[in-house]
Design a protein around this motif. Structure first.
Motif, mmCIF file in Angstrom:
data_model
loop_
_atom_site.group_PDB
_atom_site.id
_atom_site.type_symbol
_atom_site.label_atom_id
_atom_site.label_comp_id
_atom_site.label_asym_id
_atom_site.label_seq_id
_atom_site.Cartn_x
_atom_site.Cartn_y
_atom_site.Cartn_z
ATOM 1 N N LYS A 198 0.861 -1.188 0.000
ATOM 2 C CA LYS A 198 0.000 0.000 0.000
ATOM 3 C C LYS A 198 0.889 1.227 0.000
ATOM 4 C CE LYS A 198 -3.804 2.509 1.532
ATOM 5 N NZ LYS A 198 -4.741 2.809 2.595
ATOM 6 N N ASN A 242 -0.229 -2.596 3.940
ATOM 7 C CA ASN A 242 -1.351 -2.704 4.860
ATOM 8 C C ASN A 242 -1.215 -4.018 5.611
ATOM 9 O OD1 ASN A 242 -3.506 -1.131 5.574
ATOM 10 N ND2 ASN A 242 -4.479 -1.286 3.558
ATOM 11 N N GLU A 283 -2.912 -6.880 7.638
ATOM 12 C CA GLU A 283 -4.262 -7.412 7.845
ATOM 13 C C GLU A 283 -4.181 -8.656 8.725
ATOM 14 O OE1 GLU A 283 -5.927 -8.069 3.988
ATOM 15 O OE2 GLU A 283 -5.522 -6.021 3.326
ATOM 16 N N GLU A 332 -8.391 -5.291 7.810
ATOM 17 C CA GLU A 332 -7.339 -4.290 7.590
ATOM 18 C C GLU A 332 -7.157 -3.497 8.872
ATOM 19 O OE1 GLU A 332 -7.669 -1.530 4.344
ATOM 20 O OE2 GLU A 332 -8.376 -3.129 3.003
#
Ligand code: PHE
Length: 342
Positions: free
Chosen positions: A251, A261, A263, A284
């Motif tokens: 990201k 990101n 998660e 997320e």
């Protein structure tokens, strides 16, 4: 004269018996016992009588006056102790109930993260909520007019600097404190920065103009992506349980390179897919990456010698997941019915 003295005495005692309050008592004192009172007049009169009589009457007058004085003091005392009695506290009465406060759910999550990170040797940093444009954007690799500024809708404060630009902004993220801490402490550095942030959001159940983040920064020699991954794994397991897995997907964040990101497996459905994870099995949770060399430089840290990692959690979102809260606006609502549940 003798009878006069007796009469004063009788009259005084009669009135004394009727005294109800301090004011009446003071009047009585004035009338009989003060320098201008009735007794003083008698004493004055003594100078006109014969020596023998003066002696006799003088003695009498003194005894009577003494007696009146004693009685007077007695009444004064009893009035005082009566007044004290009305201050009396009955300890057997049921007390006034003092309501206990409740720790705000965002604070609960913040405390949990602070405990975890301090146990890993991180210090806790702090920075201003009203931040300069420079720290909030420019030093984080987002120069003026750069399109990356559009990622964060911003409240600028009306006060222009020498270059005729708005210089002050309600910070949109806790990331500016990365720079402040690097400038203050240099490298190596391990810190988290919990704090309040602001964005110009059209509010709804998932967006709020005032919210909380926890930033993390770790700068040192040879800090690499594996360090970031293991750190975020530890956090995930602590927050969502030992079976939690982490996946990292690329990201763009201007201040990290590479950025990703983080998660975690959805703790509600254990990764099977549900409404909360939008049927992906993943939540997320965290923005992260390795600190961009320009950002290290802005913090006064030499990127040829040091590298660093950084991450940022949205505390409101964490609290929403953890406590099953369905509207982000509840956090700032001050609604007792909401807050009392924690
Ligand atoms: N500051 C970023 C945000 O608010 C989150 C972030 C922090 C991302 C640190 C990467 C590194 O969206």
């Amino acid at each position: 004269m003798k009878t006069q003295i007796e009469k004063i005495r009788e009259e005084f005692l009669k009135q004394l018996a009727l005294i109800k309050d301090n004011e009446e008592l003071r009047e009585l004192e004035l009338k009989y016992l003060s320098r201008k009172g009735e007794f003083s007049e008698i004493m004055h009169g003594l100078k006109d009588v014969s020596i023998e009589l003066r002696k006799e009457l003088g003695e009498l007058a003194n005894t009577v006056k003494g007696e009146m004085q004693t009685k007077f003091e007695e009444v004064r005392h009893s009035l005082e102790s009566f007044a004290k009695k009305s201050d009396f506290i009955d300890v057997t009465l049921p007390g006034e109930k003092i309501e206990n406060g409740h720790i705000h759910p965002v604070t609960l999550v913040q405390n949990e993260l602070e405990d975890l990170f301090t146990s890993l040797g991180f210090m806790i940093g702090d920075g201003p909520e009203l931040e300069s444009d420079y720290y909030n954007f420019t030093a984080l690799n987002v120069p003026p007019l750069h399109p990356a500024r559009d990622m964060q809708d911003t409240f600028y404060i009306e006060s222009k600097n020498k270059e005729d630009q708005y210089d002050l902004v309600m910070r949109t993220q806790t990331s500016p404190v990365q720079i402040r801490l690097m400038q203050k402490y240099g490298a190596p550095l391990k810190a988290i920065i919990p704090g309040r942030c602001f964005r110009n959001e059209a509010t709804d159940s998932r967006h709020e103009h005032t919210f909380y983040q926890v930033e993390g920064i770790m700068v040192g020699k040879d800090i690499n992506f594996a360090n970031l991954k293991s750190l975020l794994e530890i956090v995930g397991k602590k927050l969502f349980g030992a079976n939690t897995e982490l996946r990292m997907r690329p990201k763009f964040f201007p201040f990290v390179e590479p950025g990703n990101n983080g998660e975690y497996t959805c703790f509600l459905c254990q990764g099977k897919g549900c409404r909360v994870c939008k049927y992906t099995g993943w939540l997320e949770i965290v923005g992260a990456g390795l600190i961009h060399p320009d950002v290290l430089r802005a913090g006064g840290v030499d990127p040829e010698i040091y590298s660093g990692l950084a991450f940022g959690f949205g505390l409101n979102r964490l609290a929403m997941l953890k406590y099953n809260i369905n509207d982000v606006r509840l956090f700032n609502s001050g609604d007792i019915k909401f807050l009392e549940q924690f």
